[in-house]
Design an enzyme around this catalytic site. Sequence first.
Site, short mmCIF file in Angstrom:
data_model
loop_
_atom_site.label_atom_id
_atom_site.label_comp_id
_atom_site.label_asym_id
_atom_site.label_seq_id
_atom_site.Cartn_x
_atom_site.Cartn_y
_atom_site.Cartn_z
N ASP A 8 35.98 38.13 46.91
CA ASP A 8 36.56 36.80 46.89
C ASP A 8 37.89 36.93 46.13
OD1 ASP A 8 36.62 33.90 46.87
OD2 ASP A 8 36.07 34.04 44.75
N LEU A 9 38.77 35.96 46.27
CA LEU A 9 40.08 36.04 45.60
C LEU A 9 40.11 35.18 44.34
CD1 LEU A 9 43.05 36.95 45.53
CD2 LEU A 9 43.57 35.09 47.11
N ASP A 10 40.07 33.86 44.55
CA ASP A 10 40.19 32.93 43.42
C ASP A 10 38.95 33.05 42.53
OD1 ASP A 10 40.63 30.79 41.73
OD2 ASP A 10 39.92 29.31 43.17
N THR A 16 43.29 31.32 40.27
CA THR A 16 44.16 30.30 40.84
C THR A 16 43.52 28.92 40.79
OG1 THR A 16 43.42 31.26 42.93
CG2 THR A 16 45.71 31.62 42.34
N LYS A 44 35.49 25.02 44.15
CA LYS A 44 35.70 26.48 44.17
C LYS A 44 35.05 27.11 45.42
CE LYS A 44 36.46 27.24 39.28
NZ LYS A 44 35.99 27.90 38.04
N SER A 115 38.42 35.44 51.35
CA SER A 115 38.79 34.23 50.61
C SER A 115 38.95 33.06 51.56
CB SER A 115 40.12 34.47 49.88
OG SER A 115 40.65 33.26 49.40
N ALA A 116 38.57 31.88 51.10
CA ALA A 116 38.77 30.67 51.89
C ALA A 116 40.24 30.27 51.92
CB ALA A 116 37.94 29.52 51.31
N LYS A 146 32.35 29.03 53.48
CA LYS A 146 31.29 29.34 52.54
C LYS A 146 30.54 28.04 52.23
CE LYS A 146 34.44 32.67 50.41
NZ LYS A 146 35.27 33.03 49.25
N GLU A 170 31.80 37.59 43.92
CA GLU A 170 32.08 36.15 43.98
C GLU A 170 31.93 35.48 42.63
OE1 GLU A 170 32.86 33.37 45.33
OE2 GLU A 170 33.19 33.80 47.45
N ASP A 171 32.72 34.40 42.41
CA ASP A 171 32.59 33.62 41.18
C ASP A 171 31.95 32.25 41.45
OD1 ASP A 171 34.96 32.73 42.62
OD2 ASP A 171 35.33 31.46 40.86
#
Length: 216
Positions: A8-10, A16, A44, A115-116, A146, A170-171
Amino acid sequence: MKKGFVFDLDGVITDTAKYHYIAWKELAAEIGIEIDLKFNEQLKGISRMDSLERILTLGNKNDAYTEVEKEALATKKNTHYVQLLQSLTPDDLLPGVKTFLDEAKAKNIPCAIASASKNAPFILDKLGVMQDFDTIVDPATLKKGKPDPEIFIQAALALGIEPAEAVGFEDAQAGIDGIKAAGMYAVGVYSGEELHGADVIVEKLTDLNIDELLAK
Ligand code: B16
Ligand code: MG
């Protein structure tokens, strides 16, 4: 044996969420809806339009705007968000990320971004880590966001491996649910919120031993 990593990114590569929050809070205030940090947790991992719908639901305003007006609201938020992203530098990578990516590269483990965010390529470029990823899933190609597993399955297949051969990072709860539904091993990156269903939870990627992870 695991053969690839799907990130995942954020919240995993960089934080972000704080910029999403500033931009959504201002947009929401303009239409008479107040959001706080606790509500922001719900956004998120959720796509831009789904985030807007959740904000409108909070303010009881789902039917107050046409689809065209909703698109305009989302675009306005995104313009502000992208302005805030201009200040990103490699210093904004979360702790341990660069070390972990370098170690994966040294071991020839392919890496993907799931990432979304439609801004993912821009963000990775600002962070200076674009070359560390073999593939970035384009969220515009997805039927469902997601917690549906689609984005994680697509990422694994793009790496040339089966989902069961991938480790997902993932967070957000929606992301952990998606990773597990894809049949992957789930690493939860703790960001202050409880995560359910992850196979392991760490505070930073370098808390993990890559060889042990690959042996899962
Ligand atoms: P954009 P992730 C997600 O990123 C964010 O967590 C979520 O808050 C945001 O709405 C979504 O990206 C879409 O972002 O508006 O830039 O397309 O956690 O999936 O990397
Ligand atoms: Mg995230």
